[in-house]
Enzyme design. Sequence first.
Site, PDB file in Angstrom:
ATOM      1  N   ASP A  82       2.862   1.411  13.310  1.00 50.58           N
ATOM      2  CA  ASP A  82       3.939   1.112  12.372  1.00 50.58           C
ATOM      3  C   ASP A  82       4.939   2.264  12.274  1.00 50.58           C
ATOM      4  O   ASP A  82       6.133   2.038  12.069  1.00 50.58           O
ATOM      5  CB  ASP A  82       3.367   0.809  10.989  1.00 50.58           C
ATOM      6  CG  ASP A  82       2.756  -0.586  10.899  1.00 50.58           C
ATOM      7  OD1 ASP A  82       2.925  -1.378  11.852  1.00 50.58           O
ATOM      8  OD2 ASP A  82       2.115  -0.888   9.875  1.00 50.58           O
ATOM      9  N   ASN A 156      10.396   1.365   4.666  1.00 53.29           N
ATOM     10  CA  ASN A 156       9.232   1.345   3.779  1.00 53.29           C
ATOM     11  C   ASN A 156       9.563   1.837   2.380  1.00 53.29           C
ATOM     12  O   ASN A 156       9.419   1.103   1.407  1.00 53.29           O
ATOM     13  CB  ASN A 156       8.110   2.224   4.349  1.00 53.29           C
ATOM     14  CG  ASN A 156       7.106   1.452   5.175  1.00 53.29           C
ATOM     15  OD1 ASN A 156       7.187   0.233   5.301  1.00 53.29           O
ATOM     16  ND2 ASN A 156       6.157   2.156   5.749  1.00 53.29           N
ATOM     17  N   ASP A 157       9.975   3.108   2.291  1.00 48.22           N
ATOM     18  CA  ASP A 157      10.079   3.704   0.964  1.00 48.22           C
ATOM     19  C   ASP A 157      10.898   4.983   0.957  1.00 48.22           C
ATOM     20  O   ASP A 157      11.109   5.625   1.989  1.00 48.22           O
ATOM     21  CB  ASP A 157       8.679   3.992   0.395  1.00 48.22           C
ATOM     22  CG  ASP A 157       7.762   4.692   1.391  1.00 48.22           C
ATOM     23  OD1 ASP A 157       8.244   5.579   2.115  1.00 48.22           O
ATOM     24  OD2 ASP A 157       6.564   4.343   1.452  1.00 48.22           O
ATOM     25  N   ASP A 186       3.225  13.745  -9.910  1.00 52.25           N
ATOM     26  CA  ASP A 186       3.342  14.349  -8.582  1.00 52.25           C
ATOM     27  C   ASP A 186       4.518  13.775  -7.809  1.00 52.25           C
ATOM     28  O   ASP A 186       4.859  14.282  -6.738  1.00 52.25           O
ATOM     29  CB  ASP A 186       2.059  14.123  -7.775  1.00 52.25           C
ATOM     30  CG  ASP A 186       0.916  15.011  -8.238  1.00 52.25           C
ATOM     31  OD1 ASP A 186       1.163  15.905  -9.072  1.00 52.25           O
ATOM     32  OD2 ASP A 186      -0.223  14.802  -7.774  1.00 52.25           O
TER      33      ASP A 186
END
EC number: 2.7.1.23
Length: 305
Positions: A82, A156-157, A186
């Site tokens: 991926d 994705n992000d 975090d």
Amino acid sequence: MSAPQKTSALRTPFKTVALVGRYSTAGIEGPLEELASYILRNGQDVVFERETSLATGLTGYPALTAEEIGREADVAVVLGGDGTLLGIARQLAGHNVPLIGVNHGRLGFMTDIPLEDVQSVLPDMLGGRYEAETRLLLESSVVRDDSPIFSALALNDVVVNRSGISGMVELAVSVDGYFMYNQRSDGLIVSTATGSTAYALSAGGPILHPTLSGLVLVPIAPHSLSNRPIVLPQEAEVTIEVATARDASVNFDMQSLTSLLPGDRIVVRRSKKTIQLLHPVGYNYYATLRKKLHWHEYPTEDNRL
């Protein structure tokens, strides 16, 4: 803007196929060369992504940059995992070149075709028989002193987190100009549905079906347990301001990053660009989830109790 779509129909066959490989993997030259020869025998032209060609020594085919692939290829076949697909997807965004993911190693959520199955499914797919999914991309910019200093796409992000080993980051989060909360943690993940099975999942976020077009905010180890994941509509604009942080950064698909200072703002929104993933006819997303996440609800291969 409509949600990402999944469609299946007989379409025009592809003529020129670009091959992209995870060239850092030892021994990938053989599978790549075999795949290229097979595609040629199937009647298509083959080109290689330039870095793949140089790293593997497979120089008997035209070697193109991602920009050139976007202009000259009809489809890209990605051999790897991926992460390999994420990298080329961002480069080809906006070029309307669909991607076929062939897994070399462990099964991927996007590289979902096992290498041993590729010769049984690829002829039909290159001949125009496949299922297509459109996936949204995020576009993000880092603003410092009211001036953009960095921008990137993400499939994705987008992840804002602490880079060091001590201390939390304090973030002020707004959506569409409305203040949502201050968060000590975090970090914070802004994920697409595609990314909901990546870092966001390990941080406790929900799985979003890839045809959904919403965004999800997932705190990373928040100081307060009341900071929970939240799903936002597709047109939401998320602004994350770094209030305090000793050593913070923002990552895009965990493949590119830039350091952050207190006062920096990270603005994340849906991009107008999309990518298209192609799957064999009969592709089953839930079977992929079951295999990847080890959902052993059924004791037999034929899914019977």
